[in-house]
Design an enzyme around this catalytic site. Structure first.
Site, PDB file in Angstrom:
ATOM      1  N   GLU A   1      96.449  11.219  25.031  1.00 48.24           N
ATOM      2  CA  GLU A   1      96.970  11.776  26.278  1.00 48.24           C
ATOM      3  C   GLU A   1      97.448  13.213  26.055  1.00 48.24           C
ATOM      4  O   GLU A   1      97.201  14.094  26.871  1.00 48.24           O
ATOM      5  CB  GLU A   1      98.138  10.928  26.813  1.00 48.24           C
ATOM      6  CG  GLU A   1      97.735   9.606  27.450  1.00 48.24           C
ATOM      7  CD  GLU A   1      97.570   8.481  26.427  1.00 48.24           C
ATOM      8  OE1 GLU A   1      97.657   8.732  25.203  1.00 48.24           O
ATOM      9  OE2 GLU A   1      97.348   7.332  26.866  1.00 48.24           O
TER      10      GLU A   1
ATOM     11  N   GLU B   1      89.271   9.516  44.776  1.00 49.00           N
ATOM     12  CA  GLU B   1      87.909   8.996  44.938  1.00 49.00           C
ATOM     13  C   GLU B   1      88.016   7.493  45.062  1.00 49.00           C
ATOM     14  O   GLU B   1      88.607   6.837  44.203  1.00 49.00           O
ATOM     15  CB  GLU B   1      87.025   9.357  43.736  1.00 49.00           C
ATOM     16  CG  GLU B   1      85.611   8.791  43.878  1.00 49.00           C
ATOM     17  CD  GLU B   1      84.755   8.935  42.622  1.00 49.00           C
ATOM     18  OE1 GLU B   1      84.845   9.965  41.940  1.00 49.00           O
ATOM     19  OE2 GLU B   1      83.996   7.983  42.343  1.00 49.00           O
TER      20      GLU B   1
END
Ligand SMILES: *[C@@H]1O[C@H](CO)[C@@H](O)[C@H](O)[C@H]1NC(C)=O
Ligand SMILES: *[C@@H]1O[C@H](CO)[C@@H](O)[C@H](O)[C@H]1NC(C)=O
Ligand SMILES: *[C@@H]1O[C@H](CO)[C@@H](O)[C@H](O)[C@H]1NC(C)=O
Ligand SMILES: *[C@@H]1O[C@H](CO)[C@@H](O)[C@H](O)[C@H]1NC(C)=O
Ligand SMILES: *[C@@H]1O[C@H](CO)[C@@H](O)[C@H](O)[C@H]1NC(C)=O
Length: 352
Positions: A184, A303
């Site tokens: 990350e 999305e």
């Protein structure tokens, strides 16, 4: 939730009137979720399909424009894998690699006229997606070359947000675009560095844009929660450090077109499945607020649609899937999701 609503409306039209009135308070109830954004439902369009949907300034796509006018308030577009070639005379040169997918071109070059698509729908606002997935010299050159073109194309009141990287949580797993030890904090460092490169280019080409408070990204645009990068750790590692993220964007599908056991009755026309699909988002949203990581940053589904992998014939392009679209979006509105962007692409198999 949806069924009583539809029956109520039906009864009112029929004027038979034995439906009971629903009392609505004038005040916002204490337990109300976050307000939705305007627009609420919008579109996400496959990067390689935008020229098909919008075309160019000499021949704008009137059909799409009319549909968007009928629906009132659009916006969209998503990125990755595309490289810029100033010598391409068409909007896009896409090469299909059928062994990977027949749904969209896998190798994509765009020319200067690609950006004309951003001007063919008056009133529409666009989020342009930059490529983060490829880390080659050619990809870096594309980033610096397209940032000025994109900002100029989006300087006519048609800018919504920037987006940098599509589903980067897949980079080290499905896409093998990063080594397995990519974390990350590596992603955050890369995102911060590349978003600054974009900003420097835009500052030169469109100086008014970078000083405008609307200069914001949607991020991290992850496909999910467990594919390779954890969204909470990503925010803790400083994704929002530059205060340039306007919306926390996650992607969502009810399932995948090619997964066994996906059916209309169990996967789409099923309110319990919709509730289950949203649990992780509401949980993430609560965790981010509790940790103070997304203050004033709305949570959106940047999305989404019914079935991933461009849908499945007879399931995601059916009337039942259209009903799913109504139920899913209304449920999102009740769960503090600020905006949904329904994904579309050329010949995709979606009814919504
Ligand atoms: C614009 O679109 C028309 C129709 O598709 C096409 O003939 C023309 O070549 C396009 N222009 C550019 C610059 O891509
Ligand atoms: C389009 O891309 C393909 C494959 O990447 C390449 O072979 C072809 O020369 C390109 N065509 C143009 C006009 O650039
Ligand atoms: C991306 O490319 C740059 C420049 O070549 C390099 O310094 C960096 O380590 C690369 N990042 C990854 C994740 O491969
Ligand atoms: C991560 O993996 C790459 C490639 O497998 C390797 O070159 C690199 O040394 C590794 N980095 C760390 C910090 O382990
Ligand atoms: C909720 O989020 C926390 C923190 O990320 C996580 O530990 C937990 O497993 C999540 N629960 C669900 C049901 O997703």
């Amino acid at each position: 939730m949806l069924v009583p609503l539809l029956i109520g409306v039906g009864a009112a039209f029929g004027a038979v009137s034995n439906s009971s009135a629903v009392m609505v308070s004038k005040e916002v109830p204490q337990n109300a979720g976050a307000a939705i954004l305007a627009p609420f439902v919008s579109f996400s369009i496959e990067f390689s399909s935008l020229p098909d949907f919008a075309e160019n300034t000499s021949k704008p796509n009137q059909f799409s424009n009319q549909i968007l006018d009928n629906l009132a308030n659009p916006q969209g577009v998503k990125p990755d894998r595309a490289l810029y070639d100033p010598n391409i005379k068409t909007q896009i040169n896409g090469t299909f690699v059928p062994s990977i997918t027949e749904d969209f071109p896998w190798i994509i070059s765009i020319g200067p006229s690609y950006f004309e698509a951003d001007s063919t729908w008056p009133g529409a606002k666009f989020s342009h997606g930059f490529n983060l997935g490829e880390n080659t010299t050619a990809a870096m050159d594309s980033l610096t070359a397209t940032a000025p073109l994109a900002c100029k194309a989006l300087s006519h009141g048609n800018f919504a947000h920037w987006d940098l990287g599509n589903e980067p949580d897949f980079y080290k797993t499905m896409l093998a675009a990063r080594p397995a030890n990519w974390t990350e904090s590596d992603y955050v460092a890369e995102w911060l560095s590349k978003s600054q490169i974009v900003k420097r280019q835009i500052a030169k080409a469109c100086p008014d844009m970078v000083t405008n408070p609307a200069y914001k990204y949607i991020a991290p645009s992850f496909a999910g929660f467990t594919y390779g990068l954890d969204p909470v750790t990503t925010w803790e590692d400083g994704l929002g450090k530059n205060k340039d993220i306007g919306m926390n964007s996650m992607h969502n599908y009810m399932g995948s077109a090619d997964s066994p056991g996906v059916t209309l009755a169990h996967t789409l026309m099923n309110h319990a499945a919709i509730v289950l699909s949203m649990v992780k988002h509401t949980n993430l949203s609560h965790t981010l607020s509790e940790k103070g990581l997304n203050k004033d940053i709305p949570y959106i589904l940047g999305e989404m649609n019914s079935l991933a992998h461009q849908g499945q014939p007879r399931l995601s392009n059916s009337f039942g899937a259209a009903l799913w679209g109504v139920d899913f979006n209304l449920y999102c509105a009740s769960q503090s999701i600020g905006r949904t962007r329904m994904h579309q692409g050329t010949d995709y198999r979606y009814a919504s």
